[in-house]
Design a protein around this motif. Structure first.
Motif, PDB file in Angstrom:
ATOM      1  N   CYS A 188      28.937  40.535  47.570  1.00  0.00           N
ATOM      2  CA  CYS A 188      29.899  41.526  47.071  1.00  0.00           C
ATOM      3  C   CYS A 188      29.537  42.911  47.599  1.00  0.00           C
ATOM      4  O   CYS A 188      30.191  43.890  47.302  1.00  0.00           O
ATOM      5  CB  CYS A 188      29.910  41.518  45.544  1.00  0.00           C
ATOM      6  SG  CYS A 188      28.333  42.001  44.816  1.00  0.00           S
ATOM      7  N   HIS A 191      26.522  44.313  47.056  1.00  0.00           N
ATOM      8  CA  HIS A 191      25.364  44.810  46.286  1.00  0.00           C
ATOM      9  C   HIS A 191      24.312  43.699  46.271  1.00  0.00           C
ATOM     10  O   HIS A 191      24.633  42.555  46.527  1.00  0.00           O
ATOM     11  CB  HIS A 191      25.782  45.131  44.839  1.00  0.00           C
ATOM     12  CG  HIS A 191      27.062  45.895  44.733  1.00  0.00           C
ATOM     13  ND1 HIS A 191      28.173  45.417  44.084  1.00  0.00           N
ATOM     14  CD2 HIS A 191      27.395  47.110  45.248  1.00  0.00           C
ATOM     15  CE1 HIS A 191      29.155  46.298  44.173  1.00  0.00           C
ATOM     16  NE2 HIS A 191      28.713  47.342  44.881  1.00  0.00           N
ATOM     17  N   CYS A 200      26.392  40.559  42.593  1.00  0.00           N
ATOM     18  CA  CYS A 200      25.494  41.337  41.741  1.00  0.00           C
ATOM     19  C   CYS A 200      25.855  41.058  40.278  1.00  0.00           C
ATOM     20  O   CYS A 200      26.885  40.447  40.003  1.00  0.00           O
ATOM     21  CB  CYS A 200      25.606  42.833  42.045  1.00  0.00           C
ATOM     22  SG  CYS A 200      27.159  43.555  41.502  1.00  0.00           S
ATOM     23  N   CYS A 217      29.474  42.365  39.278  1.00  0.00           N
ATOM     24  CA  CYS A 217      30.580  41.582  39.857  1.00  0.00           C
ATOM     25  C   CYS A 217      30.533  40.145  39.331  1.00  0.00           C
ATOM     26  O   CYS A 217      31.562  39.470  39.251  1.00  0.00           O
ATOM     27  CB  CYS A 217      30.507  41.568  41.378  1.00  0.00           C
ATOM     28  SG  CYS A 217      30.650  43.192  42.128  1.00  0.00           S
TER      29      CYS A 217
HETATM   30 ZN   LIG Z   1      28.687  43.562  43.208  1.00  0.00          ZN
END
Ligand SMILES: [Zn+2]
Length: 238
Positions: free
Chosen positions: A148, A150, A164, A167
Motif C-alpha cells: 500500500c 507504507h 500497513c 490500510c
Molecule cells: Zn498503508
C-alpha cells in the motif's frame, strides 16, 4: 487402445459393482481409472507412483491394465501424522480436479517433491506452507504481494497484498513479518523443485503456516478433514 501415464494414486474408491475407482494425478492431469477388485494383495496403494497402463474402452472409460511401481513413499507412511498431512495435500489436488481435472497436471512435481521431503524429515509445516502457496499460485490464485506504499504488517486474504496496519483495518487479514514476506517471495518466485529451499526460524514458520492455510481456506470451499486430523496428532516440535 492402451495408453501409458506416469502418475501418483491419490484416491481409491469403490463402485456399487465392487470395482475400484482410482484417481491418479499424472502430468496430463487427474485421470479416473476403473480396476477389477481382486482378492489377491493389491499391487497398488495410496501415494504409489509409477507407470499405469490403461485400456480405453469404446465409451471413453479407462480400465487398469497393469502398473509398475517406481516410488511407494514408504518413509512417508511410517508416521501416521505424515499420512494425514499427505491426505490433506491430496484433498487440495482433488478439489481442483473436480472443476478442471486436466489442469491439475502442473501440480504433479510439486506433490511428488512435498511427499519426498516429508518422508525425509523436512519440517511438515514448511512442506505444508510451500504446497499451499505454490498450488494456489499454479491454479490461478497467486498472492499479489502488492504494497500500500507504507511498511506492511497485514497480509490481505482477498488478494495477498501486504498492507500497513491502517490500510489493513478494512480487509480480512493475518499478521505478516519481514521474514514471512521473504519466505513468500521465495516460494512464489521459484519452481516447485526449488521452492522448499529456504530457512526460517520456528516462530516465523508458525506465522507462515497460519497465513498460507488461511489464504487457501479463504478461497477454496474445502472441508479439510485430513488437516484437522493432522492437527490432532502433530507434535509441535518443529
Ligand atoms: Zn498503508
Amino acid at each position: 487402445m492402451t495408453r501409458k501415464v506416469k502418475g501418483i494414486l491419490l484416491r481409491i474408491g469403490q463402485t456399487v459393482h465392487e470395482e475400484r475407482v482410482l484417481t491418479i494425478l499424472a502430468e496430463q492431469g487427474c485421470v479416473t481409472v476403473f480396476a477389477k477388485s481382486s482378492r489377491k494383495k493389491n499391487q497398488y496403494d495410496q501415494f504409489y507412483y509409477g507407470e499405469w497402463v490403461l485400456y480405453e474402452t469404446g465409451s471413453g472409460n479407462y480400465l487398469l491394465n497393469s502398473f509398475s511401481l517406481e516410488e511407494p513413499f514408504h518413509e512417508l507412511k511410517e508416521q501416521m501424522e505424515n499420512t494425514f498431512l499427505a491426505g490433506y495435500l491430496a484433498q487440495i489436488v482433488l478439489y481442483f480436479a473436480k472443476f478442471a481435472p486436466q489442469e491439475t497436471g502442473v501440480l504433479l512435481s510439486l506433490l511428488l517433491n512435498s511427499l519426498y521431503l516429508l518422508g525425509r524429515g523436512k519440517p511438515p509445516r514448511l512442506v505444508k506452507s510451500v504446497f499451499e502457496l505454490k498450488t494456489m499460485q499454479l491454479m490461478g490464485y497467486c498472492p499479489t504481494l502488492a504494497s500500500c506504499g507504507h511498511p506492511g504488517s497485514i497480509f490481505s486474504l482477498e488478494d495477498g497484498s501486504i498492507l500497513c496496519e491502517e490500510c489493513g483495518l478494512s480487509v480480512k487479514g493475518v499478521p505478516v513479518t519481514a521474514s514471512v514476506a521473504a519466505a513468500l517471495t521465495h516460494i512464489l518466485n521459484h519452481p516447485p523443485a526449488k521452492a522448499f529451499g529456504f530457512q526460517i526460524p520456528r516462530p516465523e514458520l508458525l506465522r507462515l503456516s497460519r497465513l498460507s492455510e488461511e489464504f487457501l481456506l479463504y478461497h477454496l470451499e474445502i472441508r479439510a478433514s485430513a488437516l484437522e486430523m493432522w492437527k490432532t496428532v502433530h507434535e509441535d516440535k518443529e
